[in-house]
Scaffold this motif. Structure first.
Motif, PDB file in Angstrom:
ATOM      1  N   PHE A  88      24.071  -3.620  15.269  1.00 48.88           N
ATOM      2  CA  PHE A  88      25.446  -4.147  14.941  1.00 48.88           C
ATOM      3  C   PHE A  88      26.275  -4.171  16.138  1.00 48.88           C
ATOM      4  CE2 PHE A  88      23.772  -1.344  11.578  1.00 48.88           C
ATOM      5  CZ  PHE A  88      23.847  -2.207  10.443  1.00 48.88           C
ATOM      6  N   GLN A  89      27.382  -5.274  16.130  1.00 46.29           N
ATOM      7  CA  GLN A  89      28.112  -5.418  17.034  1.00 46.29           C
ATOM      8  C   GLN A  89      29.095  -4.252  17.495  1.00 46.29           C
ATOM      9  OE1 GLN A  89      31.153  -8.406  15.769  1.00 46.29           O
ATOM     10  NE2 GLN A  89      31.661  -8.790  18.244  1.00 46.29           N
ATOM     11  N   ASN A  90      29.327  -3.379  16.631  1.00 45.04           N
ATOM     12  CA  ASN A  90      29.992  -2.104  17.200  1.00 45.04           C
ATOM     13  C   ASN A  90      29.325  -0.873  17.228  1.00 45.04           C
ATOM     14  OD1 ASN A  90      29.589  -1.582  14.277  1.00 45.04           O
ATOM     15  ND2 ASN A  90      31.538  -1.244  13.780  1.00 45.04           N
ATOM     16  N   TYR A  91      27.798  -1.286  17.453  1.00 45.11           N
ATOM     17  CA  TYR A  91      26.783  -0.009  17.547  1.00 45.11           C
ATOM     18  C   TYR A  91      26.560   0.679  16.275  1.00 45.11           C
ATOM     19  CZ  TYR A  91      28.952  -1.559  22.052  1.00 45.11           C
ATOM     20  OH  TYR A  91      29.496  -2.363  23.010  1.00 45.11           O
ATOM     21  N   ASN A  92      27.463   1.224  15.551  1.00 43.04           N
ATOM     22  CA  ASN A  92      27.104   1.947  14.410  1.00 43.04           C
ATOM     23  C   ASN A  92      26.521   3.315  14.710  1.00 43.04           C
ATOM     24  OD1 ASN A  92      28.406   0.148  13.018  1.00 43.04           O
ATOM     25  ND2 ASN A  92      27.342   0.275  11.255  1.00 43.04           N
ATOM     26  N   LEU A  93      26.642   3.975  15.806  1.00 47.96           N
ATOM     27  CA  LEU A  93      25.927   5.215  16.315  1.00 47.96           C
ATOM     28  C   LEU A  93      26.735   6.301  15.415  1.00 47.96           C
ATOM     29  CD1 LEU A  93      25.004   4.769  19.950  1.00 47.96           C
ATOM     30  CD2 LEU A  93      23.629   4.005  18.309  1.00 47.96           C
ATOM     31  N   GLU A 145      25.334   0.818  27.285  1.00 51.02           N
ATOM     32  CA  GLU A 145      24.372   2.188  27.029  1.00 51.02           C
ATOM     33  C   GLU A 145      24.311   2.199  25.434  1.00 51.02           C
ATOM     34  OE1 GLU A 145      24.678   4.690  31.220  1.00 51.02           O
ATOM     35  OE2 GLU A 145      26.180   5.096  29.552  1.00 51.02           O
ATOM     36  N   GLN A 146      25.489   2.382  24.772  1.00 51.78           N
ATOM     37  CA  GLN A 146      25.560   2.649  23.475  1.00 51.78           C
ATOM     38  C   GLN A 146      24.713   1.507  22.577  1.00 51.78           C
ATOM     39  OE1 GLN A 146      28.983   3.681  21.297  1.00 51.78           O
ATOM     40  NE2 GLN A 146      30.132   3.908  23.430  1.00 51.78           N
ATOM     41  N   GLN A 147      24.853   0.120  22.993  1.00 47.52           N
ATOM     42  CA  GLN A 147      23.832  -0.784  22.514  1.00 47.52           C
ATOM     43  C   GLN A 147      22.488  -0.576  22.945  1.00 47.52           C
ATOM     44  OE1 GLN A 147      24.217  -2.728  20.016  1.00 47.52           O
ATOM     45  NE2 GLN A 147      25.241  -4.654  20.525  1.00 47.52           N
ATOM     46  N   ARG A 148      22.147  -0.050  23.906  1.00 45.92           N
ATOM     47  CA  ARG A 148      20.854   0.273  24.227  1.00 45.92           C
ATOM     48  C   ARG A 148      20.146   1.082  23.379  1.00 45.92           C
ATOM     49  NH1 ARG A 148      18.844  -1.493  29.449  1.00 45.92           N
ATOM     50  NH2 ARG A 148      20.387  -2.605  30.620  1.00 45.92           N
ATOM     51  N   VAL A 149      20.853   2.394  22.882  1.00 42.65           N
ATOM     52  CA  VAL A 149      20.821   3.131  22.114  1.00 42.65           C
ATOM     53  C   VAL A 149      20.441   2.426  20.525  1.00 42.65           C
ATOM     54  CG1 VAL A 149      21.332   5.233  20.922  1.00 42.65           C
ATOM     55  CG2 VAL A 149      21.786   5.050  23.205  1.00 42.65           C
ATOM     56  N   ALA A 150      21.450   1.593  20.285  1.00 42.76           N
ATOM     57  CA  ALA A 150      21.340   1.052  19.258  1.00 42.76           C
ATOM     58  C   ALA A 150      19.808   0.246  18.770  1.00 42.76           C
ATOM     59  CB  ALA A 150      22.522  -0.078  18.970  1.00 42.76           C
ATOM     60  N   GLY A 160       9.508  -5.179  10.959  1.00 40.83           N
ATOM     61  CA  GLY A 160       8.702  -6.582  11.205  1.00 40.83           C
ATOM     62  C   GLY A 160      10.065  -7.555  11.306  1.00 40.83           C
ATOM     63  N   ILE A 161      11.343  -7.035  10.899  1.00 48.36           N
ATOM     64  CA  ILE A 161      12.528  -8.008  10.710  1.00 48.36           C
ATOM     65  C   ILE A 161      13.639  -7.222  11.656  1.00 48.36           C
ATOM     66  CG2 ILE A 161      14.327  -8.942   9.608  1.00 48.36           C
ATOM     67  CD1 ILE A 161      12.111  -8.985   7.282  1.00 48.36           C
ATOM     68  N   LEU A 162      14.217  -7.982  12.601  1.00 48.62           N
ATOM     69  CA  LEU A 162      15.149  -7.337  13.354  1.00 48.62           C
ATOM     70  C   LEU A 162      16.438  -8.333  13.253  1.00 48.62           C
ATOM     71  CD1 LEU A 162      15.803  -4.876  15.388  1.00 48.62           C
ATOM     72  CD2 LEU A 162      15.026  -6.510  17.230  1.00 48.62           C
ATOM     73  N   LEU A 163      17.766  -7.703  12.871  1.00 46.43           N
ATOM     74  CA  LEU A 163      18.647  -8.567  12.506  1.00 46.43           C
ATOM     75  C   LEU A 163      19.922  -8.055  13.641  1.00 46.43           C
ATOM     76  CD1 LEU A 163      19.150  -8.642   8.639  1.00 46.43           C
ATOM     77  CD2 LEU A 163      17.863 -10.186  10.147  1.00 46.43           C
ATOM     78  N   ALA A 164      20.515  -8.816  14.146  1.00 45.90           N
ATOM     79  CA  ALA A 164      21.771  -8.500  15.297  1.00 45.90           C
ATOM     80  C   ALA A 164      22.770  -9.435  14.920  1.00 45.90           C
ATOM     81  CB  ALA A 164      20.798  -8.402  16.700  1.00 45.90           C
ATOM     82  N   ASP A 165      23.897  -8.556  14.957  1.00 43.26           N
ATOM     83  CA  ASP A 165      25.225  -9.258  14.863  1.00 43.26           C
ATOM     84  C   ASP A 165      26.091  -9.200  16.216  1.00 43.26           C
ATOM     85  OD1 ASP A 165      27.833 -10.465  14.090  1.00 43.26           O
ATOM     86  OD2 ASP A 165      28.061  -8.887  12.651  1.00 43.26           O
ATOM     87  N   GLU A 166      26.094 -10.374  16.726  1.00 43.62           N
ATOM     88  CA  GLU A 166      26.696 -10.356  18.037  1.00 43.62           C
ATOM     89  C   GLU A 166      26.286  -9.240  19.119  1.00 43.62           C
ATOM     90  OE1 GLU A 166      28.444 -12.578  19.412  1.00 43.62           O
ATOM     91  OE2 GLU A 166      29.429 -13.933  17.579  1.00 43.62           O
ATOM     92  N   PRO A 167      25.241  -9.193  19.298  1.00 44.17           N
ATOM     93  CA  PRO A 167      24.719  -7.771  20.259  1.00 44.17           C
ATOM     94  C   PRO A 167      25.102  -7.924  21.708  1.00 44.17           C
ATOM     95  CG  PRO A 167      22.899  -9.532  19.732  1.00 44.17           C
ATOM     96  CD  PRO A 167      23.995 -10.037  18.946  1.00 44.17           C
ATOM     97  N   GLY A 169      28.199  -9.479  22.506  1.00 44.66           N
ATOM     98  CA  GLY A 169      29.590  -9.963  22.364  1.00 44.66           C
ATOM     99  C   GLY A 169      30.616  -9.210  22.977  1.00 44.66           C
ATOM    100  N   ASN A 170      30.659  -7.747  23.157  1.00 49.96           N
ATOM    101  CA  ASN A 170      31.373  -7.061  23.878  1.00 49.96           C
ATOM    102  C   ASN A 170      30.897  -6.453  25.254  1.00 49.96           C
ATOM    103  OD1 ASN A 170      33.115  -6.949  21.409  1.00 49.96           O
ATOM    104  ND2 ASN A 170      31.721  -5.255  20.557  1.00 49.96           N
TER     105      ASN A 170
END
Length: 227
Positions: A88-93, A145-150, A160-167, A169-170
């Motif tokens: 997610f764009q905002n990581y959602n951790l 770093e948060q995006q890497r954790v995400a 099998g499927i990976l979806l990413a929203d503006e990975p 962008g920030n």
């Protein structure tokens, strides 16, 4: 494979109905697909439908022969857990969980034994360059770093499927490039990776570029990506 069959999505508004997607037909297959378009073009709506977070007003979203709309909300949640990874764009951790615990979280939901969860989490954090940050809470990590954790979390169940929203962008360009590399790798391994982006450089790395405007697919560009 995710196939959209004559998919339409409308939302009620004060002035009538907003048609966010209008009779879209397309199949997302293995490799990296970038979805691009101006704000309000229907990109986020499309991603939500691909994930089964929402259902179409008309038409079907079919994943490897399964109609997501026929599963029901609980069925779609189970299906997502088994088949999808999300960035997610905002990581959602989860803010009260460490980096390692965030990566373990979907594995716990899937019933993976604790020892295997820990081993896999350790390996994934090392893979994304965060072996030394496993015990840190998200608040103690940078955006990159948060995006890497995400991403490590998204890969935890080997979807099998990976979806990413503006990975990216920030993130600054250097960090964004390293994040993109982590998404390119599963695509090269035959996974279906779909990402929304406004970044032309990110789109240039994709096998397919789907250009969306006013709720319709304006055109599709298939090319040999720049590695």
């Amino acid at each position: 494979m995710i196939t959209l069959e004559n998919v339409t999505k409308t939302f009620p508004s004060g002035e009538g109905v907003i048609r966010a997607l209008d009779a879209v037909n397309y199949t997302f297959g293995p490799g990296l697909t970038a979805v691009v378009g101006p704000s309000g073009s229907g990109k986020s709506t499309l991603l939500n439908l691909l994930a089964g977070f929402d259902t179409p007003t008309g038409g079907r979203v079919v994943v490897d022969g399964t109609d997501l709309g026929a599963l029901g909300e609980a069925g779609r949640a189970d299906f997502r857990l088994a088949r999808y990874g999300f960035v997610f764009q905002n990581y959602n951790l989860v803010q009260i969980l460490s980096a390692a615990e965030n990566v373990e979280f979907p594995m716990a939901l899937a019933g993976v034994p604790a020892r295997e969860r820990r081993e896999r989490s350790t390996a994934l954090l090392a893979r994304v360059g965060l072996a030394g940050r496993a015990g840190h809470l998200p608040a103690k990590l940078s955006g990159g770093e948060q995006q890497r954790v995400a991403i490590a979390r998204a890969l935890a169940l080997e979807p099998g499927i990976l979806l990413a929203d503006e990975p990216t962008g920030n993130l600054d360009s250097r960090t964004g490039e390293s994040i993109l590399e982590l998404l390119v790798a599963p695509a090269r391994a035959g996974k279906t990776v779909v990402l929304i982006t406004h970044d032309a450089d990110v789109a240039a790395r994709a096998d397919h570029v789907v250009r969306v405007r006013d709720g319709r697919i304006e055109r599709v560009e298939d090319h040999v990506p720049a590695h």
